[in-house]
Design a protein around this motif. Structure first.
Motif, PDB file in Angstrom:
ATOM      1  N   LEU A 106       0.836  -1.205   0.000  1.00 44.14           N
ATOM      2  CA  LEU A 106       0.000   0.000   0.000  1.00 44.14           C
ATOM      3  C   LEU A 106       0.866   1.249   0.000  1.00 44.14           C
ATOM      4  N   TRP A 107       1.954   1.201   0.732  1.00 41.53           N
ATOM      5  CA  TRP A 107       2.905   2.316   0.758  1.00 41.53           C
ATOM      6  C   TRP A 107       3.476   2.542  -0.638  1.00 41.53           C
ATOM      7  N   THR A 108       3.793   1.445  -1.336  1.00 41.63           N
ATOM      8  CA  THR A 108       4.323   1.559  -2.695  1.00 41.63           C
ATOM      9  C   THR A 108       3.287   2.157  -3.639  1.00 41.63           C
ATOM     10  N   LEU A 109       2.033   1.722  -3.541  1.00 43.17           N
ATOM     11  CA  LEU A 109       0.984   2.260  -4.408  1.00 43.17           C
ATOM     12  C   LEU A 109       0.789   3.750  -4.180  1.00 43.17           C
ATOM     13  N   LEU A 110       0.773   4.163  -2.919  1.00 42.16           N
ATOM     14  CA  LEU A 110       0.637   5.597  -2.627  1.00 42.16           C
ATOM     15  C   LEU A 110       1.868   6.362  -3.097  1.00 42.16           C
ATOM     16  N   GLY A 111       3.048   5.759  -2.914  1.00 42.59           N
ATOM     17  CA  GLY A 111       4.270   6.436  -3.324  1.00 42.59           C
ATOM     18  C   GLY A 111       4.371   6.580  -4.832  1.00 42.59           C
ATOM     19  N   ILE A 112       3.970   5.554  -5.578  1.00 43.97           N
ATOM     20  CA  ILE A 112       4.073   5.646  -7.034  1.00 43.97           C
ATOM     21  C   ILE A 112       3.009   6.588  -7.579  1.00 43.97           C
ATOM     22  N   TYR A 113       1.868   6.677  -6.889  1.00 44.13           N
ATOM     23  CA  TYR A 113       0.864   7.681  -7.275  1.00 44.13           C
ATOM     24  C   TYR A 113       1.441   9.077  -7.094  1.00 44.13           C
ATOM     25  N   ARG A 114       2.075   9.305  -5.960  1.00 45.55           N
ATOM     26  CA  ARG A 114       2.646  10.629  -5.693  1.00 45.55           C
ATOM     27  C   ARG A 114       3.768  10.952  -6.675  1.00 45.55           C
ATOM     28  N   LEU A 115       4.567   9.940  -7.029  1.00 47.09           N
ATOM     29  CA  LEU A 115       5.660  10.167  -7.974  1.00 47.09           C
ATOM     30  C   LEU A 115       5.111  10.539  -9.345  1.00 47.09           C
ATOM     31  N   GLY A 116       4.102   9.802  -9.827  1.00 48.24           N
ATOM     32  CA  GLY A 116       3.507  10.144 -11.114  1.00 48.24           C
ATOM     33  C   GLY A 116       2.861  11.514 -11.099  1.00 48.24           C
TER      34      GLY A 116
END
Length: 768
Positions: A106-116
């Motif tokens: 979940l942390w990765t999904l939120l982080g990749i959303y923020r990165l995009g």
């Protein structure tokens, strides 16, 4: 491509929240399904040796690469704080530990959303999270009790720190990147690949910036370099790597000098034929429509934005470095290493689509809404379809006794339920206590579950003769195996399938077949009555009591699995007066059967329980009268364009043998025109061959007429394999029943179909 680094600042549309809630619900459902999986071999080994141990042992024991140090340290601390002190507790409720890697996901999904969102737009971040979540290899590996899910989260965190700093963030972002790099490297050593890719991307951008001012002197260039933010990030990553090496100090030699990290041959581009298809299958995950859209949008973006931004350079470096190291250094990384990079693959796939949407700010909101919604429904539906396809493939593997373990399909991802299987075995055992044996399954897998239920068992991995040993004290036993049809080949066993549902761990009940005594008695009766020796050949797998001459001095029992291949069996068959044939599920090669039964007359033919045909053939020696013979021992042979001297191959005898290099596919042994007409042609050959075990090369006997083949028969090497012998005798017999005309050409040649180095020596070819 120079995609602008410009975070969107407009308010969030309502439809965006609707699709985000759908995506969040889908993510929770998928992760919950994965969190309930039982632990498999590598996870159980990790838990036993690196997690349920003192913290000092977690940090200083690296006897196998399963110890993903930082990940296991966190798991160790979590379990101690949660009061979970045994594997048995986790076996009952695996979700208690799997929630930790699920949190990383979940942390990765939120982080990749923020990165995009930072790099392109909010919609890009959302699409990236969608693509990552529906990439099946990421889903399979992310909640395993290994370091790959944590590594992906740390990689995304590091990229976010780099983006924030390059967009004007404060200096603490640099230290954040250094910390993320240190922990990323300390989790799994193979994370050096993405770290090196990021650093190379920063280095190329720095060199490009310095090259713009060619008039500057060395001192001025140095001062300018120290002001560049890319240099700050690169130095932070370098310090992070150095710090991680310091953390590795107690196990440095074990981590970086073990047999798994020794490089192989360099510049073998053929390796890409293994890595690229497997990786592309995982990246695509069945979403071909999305891939086509991504390619079209990328072409548009490259045409529109001519220059590449440093951040995109870093991510391309992450993607390319593993392949560069495979070619340049000769590395052989396992496919699961690439799971860490999947967030980057997802972002690179959809970045251009996001940029296209961002450039069309005036696009009708309803149309924009349905673009996102359509992509969400398509990706989720495709994911579920591919998921079902993988489940079906794993089920087919179970039926056929296969075991898939690549990036896209793993046997432990579906129909893998050791807890339920052992519970069912426990219920059977309570009704009928019998010995329990484990066959073929991993040595550190099902055994732990059997121990949990206090079921005493023997694993063939540790005791190869377990079956014979257990059957010597009991007429029946239970077997847990991942090869459900394996024991069908045993002529002396009755097999019952007990598992109610297809599962990786199949429960069988084996019982001695009553026909075993009948077969044994029949052979000994023949030996007593005829007073002559008998050879029993079985294609079925017979127990140890049937080996050698343990039954009777007049009876020799052989099978292709026990003997030195069919070559030895043929040699021994010619010494025995009677042949007792036990024909199992398979068939011998055609040429072997012709040689085995030549000059034998059936004197008994019978069908015994189980459907096996068994008969004795009386050997009636009849000298063969061959009209022509060709012999080649290669003593004076000078080689040809196909072959070379085999000085390193230990010739069978003499100085030389024909050696075919792996790049050569064919080599003639005999090619001769036939001078006489006849109604048929019989050809028999004997030779010595040196070839790798399992090789599919063969000797081909063919007859040519006017350049066209009128007869061809292949005689594979493989049935003659003797694993412990360098040279194997290979026999073959071909019979052409049609007429032969003068001028027809007899050709006998080697077909090196596996493209491996093979040797040929002492060739004898006879025909009439």
């Amino acid at each position: 491509m120079n995609l602008p680094i410009d975070p969107t600042k407009n308010s969030t549309p309502r439809y965006f929240w609707v699709w985000s809630i759908l995506l969040g619900a889908f993510a929770c459902w998928m992760l919950w399904d994965r969190m309930q999986l039982d632990f498999w071999n590598d996870e159980l080994y990790t838990l036993k040796f690196f997690t349920f141990v003192p913290i000092s042992q977690t940090l200083t024991d690296y006897h196998v690469p399963n110890n993903h140090l930082f990940c296991n340290l966190l798991n160790n601390l979590y379990l101690k704080l949660a009061g979970i002190d045994s594997m048995e507790q986790l076996m009952d409720h695996p979700v208690l530990l799997r929630m930790v890697p699920a949190a990383y996901a979940l942390w990765t999904l939120l982080g990749i959303y923020r990165l995009g969102k930072r790099l392109v737009s909010r919609e890009t971040g959302w699409l990236t999270a969608l693509v990552l979540l529906t990439s099946l290899p990421y889903v399979w590996f992310v909640v395993q009790i290994r370091g790959y899910g944590l590594s992906a989260a740390l990689l995304v965190m590091g990229l976010n720190f780099a983006v924030a700093y390059l967009q004007g963030g404060k200096r603490r972002k640099v230290w954040g990147l250094g910390l993320a790099t240190c922990l990323l490297m300390y989790t799994v050593p193979s994370n050096a690949y993405p770290i090196l890719g990021m650093m190379l991307g920063l280095a190329f951008q720095t060199l490009g910036a310095l090259a713009q001012d060619r008039a500057l002197g060395l001192a001025a260039r140095w001062q300018k370099a120290m002001r560049l933010r890319t240099v700050h990030l690169g130095l932070a990553m370098g310090l992070g790597v150095v710090a991680s090496l310091g953390l590795y100090a107690p196990v440095f030699r074990s981590v970086f000098m073990n047999r798994y990290v020794v490089p192989g041959p360099r510049w073998e581009f053929s390796k890409l034929g293994y890595y690229l298809p497997n990786l592309m299958e995982g990246i695509v995950s069945g979403r071909w429509v999305l891939i086509v859209l991504c390619l079209a949008a990328t072409i548009w973006a490259v045409w529109r934005y001519r220059r590449m931004n440093v951040l995109w350079g870093m991510m391309l470096g992450i993607c390319l470095i593993p392949f560069v190291m495979v070619i340049v250094r000769g590395d052989n990384p396992p496919l699961r290493v690439f799971v860490v990079n999947f967030p980057v693959y997802a972002l690179l796939c959809v970045a251009a689509i996001g940029q296209w949407l961002k450039d069309r700010a005036s696009l009708n909101p309803i149309f924009r809404q349905w673009i996102l919604g359509g992509m969400a429904i398509y990706c989720m539906a495709t994911c579920l379809g591919e998921w079902r396809g993988v489940e079906d493939r794993i089920q087919a593997d179970i039926v056929h006794g296969r075991r898939s373990q690549d990036l896209y399909r793993q046997y432990f991802s579906h129909h893998y339920r050791p807890w339920a299987d052992v519970q069912y075995l426990d219920s059977c055992f309570r009704e009928e206590p019998l010995p329990i044996m484990v066959h073929s399954c991993e040595p550190h897998g099902i055994g732990y579950y059997l121990d949990k239920f206090n079921l005493s068992h023997v694993h063939e991995h540790w005791r190869p003769q377990a079956l014979d040993s257990l059957l010597s004290v009991s007429d029946s036993l239970y077997v847990l195996t991942n090869e459900r049809n394996f024991y069908d080949a045993y002529a002396d066993l009755e097999v019952s399938q007990l598992s109610p549902n297809p599962s990786y761990h199949n429960l069988l009940k084996l019982r001695k077949a009553p026909s075993l005594l009948k077969i044994r008695q029949q052979m000994n009766d023949w030996a007593s009555e005829k007073g002559d020796s008998i050879l029993c050949i079985s294609q079925s797998k017979l127990p140890a009591a049937w080996q050698g001459d343990k039954l009777d001095s007049a009876v020799m029992v052989l099978s292709p699995q026990m003997a030195g291949g069919w070559g030895d069996i043929l040699a021994k068959a010619s010494e025995k007066s009677y042949l007792f044939w036990v024909k199992g599920p398979g068939i011998p090669p055609a040429s072997v059967e012709k040689l085995l039964f030549r000059n034998r007359q059936p004197v008994l033919q019978d069908t015994i329980a189980g459907g096996y045909i068994r008969y004795v053939g009386k050997w009636t020696p009849q000298p063969e009268t061959w009209r022509h013979q060709f012999v080649e021992d290669f003593e004076e042979w000078q080689g040809s364009e196909y072959a070379g001297y085999a000085q390193d191959q230990q010739p069978f005898k003499g100085r030389f043998s024909l050696q075919m290099e792996k790049q050569h596919e064919y080599a003639d042994l005999l090619k001769i025109p036939l001078a006489e007409a006849s109604g048929s042609l019989e050809v028999e050959f004997q030779l010595q061959a040196s070839f790798p075990a399992g090789n599919w090369g063969m000797i081909v006997v063919t007859i040519l007429r006017d350049g066209n083949r009128i007869f061809t028969e292949n005689h594979p090497f493989r049935p003659f394999t003797q694993p412990k012998s360098h040279w194997q005798p290979v026999w073959g017999r071909s019979v052409h029943t049609d007429s032969i005309q003068p001028g027809d050409v007899l050709q006998v040649f080697v077909w090196n179909s596996d493209h491996q180095v093979i040797g040929i020596d002492d060739v004898t070819i006879q025909w009439k």
